[in-house]
Enzyme design. Structure first.
Site, PDB file in Angstrom:
ATOM      1  N   CYS A  81     -29.695 -19.800  49.945  1.00 24.14           N
ATOM      2  CA  CYS A  81     -28.548 -20.622  50.337  1.00 24.14           C
ATOM      3  C   CYS A  81     -28.958 -21.861  51.125  1.00 24.14           C
ATOM      4  O   CYS A  81     -28.511 -22.986  50.826  1.00 24.14           O
ATOM      5  CB  CYS A  81     -27.534 -19.790  51.116  1.00 24.14           C
ATOM      6  SG  CYS A  81     -28.153 -19.101  52.678  1.00 24.14           S
ATOM      7  N   HIS A 101     -25.470 -17.309  56.079  1.00 22.90           N
ATOM      8  CA  HIS A 101     -25.190 -17.993  54.813  1.00 22.90           C
ATOM      9  C   HIS A 101     -24.684 -19.402  55.096  1.00 22.90           C
ATOM     10  O   HIS A 101     -24.110 -19.683  56.147  1.00 22.90           O
ATOM     11  CB  HIS A 101     -24.144 -17.212  54.013  1.00 22.90           C
ATOM     12  CG  HIS A 101     -23.973 -17.696  52.603  1.00 22.90           C
ATOM     13  ND1 HIS A 101     -25.001 -17.714  51.689  1.00 22.90           N
ATOM     14  CD2 HIS A 101     -22.883 -18.194  51.943  1.00 22.90           C
ATOM     15  CE1 HIS A 101     -24.566 -18.188  50.525  1.00 22.90           C
ATOM     16  NE2 HIS A 101     -23.281 -18.488  50.668  1.00 22.90           N
ATOM     17  N   HIS A 107     -22.526 -23.260  46.644  1.00 23.45           N
ATOM     18  CA  HIS A 107     -23.543 -22.527  47.401  1.00 23.45           C
ATOM     19  C   HIS A 107     -24.391 -21.681  46.459  1.00 23.45           C
ATOM     20  O   HIS A 107     -24.038 -21.437  45.302  1.00 23.45           O
ATOM     21  CB  HIS A 107     -22.882 -21.643  48.466  1.00 23.45           C
ATOM     22  CG  HIS A 107     -21.913 -20.632  47.934  1.00 23.45           C
ATOM     23  ND1 HIS A 107     -21.851 -19.329  48.382  1.00 23.45           N
ATOM     24  CD2 HIS A 107     -20.931 -20.712  46.980  1.00 23.45           C
ATOM     25  CE1 HIS A 107     -20.896 -18.674  47.768  1.00 23.45           C
ATOM     26  NE2 HIS A 107     -20.323 -19.484  46.912  1.00 23.45           N
TER      27      HIS A 107
END
Length: 408
Positions: free
Chosen positions: A277, A337, A349
């Site tokens: 990520c 994240h 993402h």
């Protein structure tokens, strides 16, 4: 009790008291030395990903031995000053990095993507990657592996087969040479200016390559190890021309992100071949001329706060959304994240693969999982501060004052 026995008893008592005092003083010194090491580490190297201060103290025959290694000479000096102030005697056996072997402490990645690991073995965790042309500080060599530091400060191990070692003078010469940035997501270089000729190596977007000339619609390039090849001109751009054209606009950030749609998730990855990520957001911003920290837990400390209440109305494309677990009375916040806002209540993402998710609670494709663990949004484009490096303002890849016209 006779006089001799009394004298013996008092002497023994005195010895015991003196031994007890000495032991107490020794323990005090031990505690002071260990406490100073902990204090210096917290001050100079709180994040072991970007700073190395691995120091231990050992007592041997009444003398303290400082052992370990650090790439922070100021931290080592601060520790010794504190020990000197307490009149604690010690022997300095600390290795200050980098260790220059043959005068070479600089390096360059010579393959399209080099895997950087937590330890000097292929079975170790992949912590990040570095692309072709990335300058490195080589902290030390071991057989087959080197401990290196990347431009954003990340410390990790790389297989020596993926880099070349340089002296300061050789590195200066490389920086003075003209360069290109490869902008196609994937591609190759060739032995001749012909895509039907033998492939020399693969390439990915973000590779920085020395250019030595042009021929028949191709750039002639030179790898850090001296190998030469050709690449199609339309798939690359002169570095100085490129760096002057990128400005981290909302449109360009979104366009760069969408070019990587469907790319596979890879823990530790930071390239179009696969990314995690934060590797995804780092790559997006790099392709727009801005180096940001490697990990989500580092990226969240850059830029300015935009939202922390799920009020997405003030977000603009390019803003970074962070997710994880909020702090409680008994635990710290955990950032796990990150994704990038693209507008219309959506963010892009890397999670499984690079894809778009929806934060609209009424939408059929509403991403409830990430909505529920949302922490806050930060804006880093057009911001200044630690951790943000604009390539237009630095000479990481090229000394602009030494640039020469391309040979045709």
């Amino acid at each position: 009790m006779n006089l001799l026995k009394r004298i013996h008893l008092f002497s023994l008592l005195g010895i015991l008291i003196l031994a007890s005092c000495n032991e107490s003083n020794n323990k005090k010194e031990d505690n002071i030395a260990e406490a100073y090491i902990a204090d210096i580490k917290q001050e100079f190297a709180p994040d072991k990903r970007v700073a190395l201060f691995d120091i231990d103290v050992e007592k041997l025959e009444g003398n303290y031995i400082l052992r370990g290694e650090s790439n922070l000479p100021d931290a080592v000096s601060a520790l010794k000053q504190k020990l000197d102030a307490e009149s604690i005697s010690y022997t300095d056996s600390i290795q200050v990095l980098p260790v220059k072997e043959d005068g070479k402490s600089r390096g360059l990645v010579k393959i399209s993507v080099a895997n950087l690991r937590g330890k000097g073995t292929h079975s170790a965790e992949l912590v990040t990657q570095a692309m072709l042309g990335t300058p490195l500080t080589i902290l030390k060599h071991t057989p087959g592996w080197s401990l290196i530091q990347t431009p954003e400060g990340y410390i990790s191990w790389v297989d020596n087969g993926g880099i070349v070692s340089l002296t300061d003078e050789e590195f200066t010469d490389w920086k003075a040479a003209d360069k290109l940035i490869y902008l196609n997501s994937y591609g190759a270089s060739y032995v001749n200016p012909d895509t039907k000729s033998q492939v020399v190596s693969d390439l990915v977007a973000g590779n920085i390559i020395e250019v030595v000339g042009e021929r028949n619609g191709f750039y002639e390039i030179k790898y850090p190890d001296g190998k030469k090849a050709f690449i199609e001109k339309e798939k690359a751009k002169p570095y100085l021309e490129w760096v002057a054209s990128v400005d981290q606009s909302e449109e360009d950030l979104v366009a760069s992100a969408k070019k990587m749609m469907g790319s596979p998730y890879l823990w530790g990855g930071t390239s179009p071949k696969g990314m995690d990520c934060s590797g995804f957001t780092k790559t997006v911003f790099f392709l727009n001329g801005l180096i940001i920290p490697r990990d989500a837990s580092q990226q969240i400390h850059t830029g300015e706060l935009v939202d922390s209440t799920k009020n997405f109305e003030n977000l603009v494309p390019g803003d970074l959304l962070f997710f994880g677990k909020k702090a409680t009375d008994t635990s710290k916040e955990r950032v796990v994240h990150v994704g990038m806002w693209i507008g219309d209540n959506k963010f892009i993402h890397a999670m499984g693969d690079v894809h778009i998710s929806n934060m609209d609670t009424t939408a059929d494709d509403f991403d409830k999982y990430n909505y529920d663990r949302y922490l806050r949004t930060k804006r880093i484009h057009d911001q200044k501060g630690p951790g943000l490096t604009y390539l237009a303002e630095t000479d990481i890849f090229m000394d602009k004052s030494e640039a020469q016209p391309l040979k045709k």
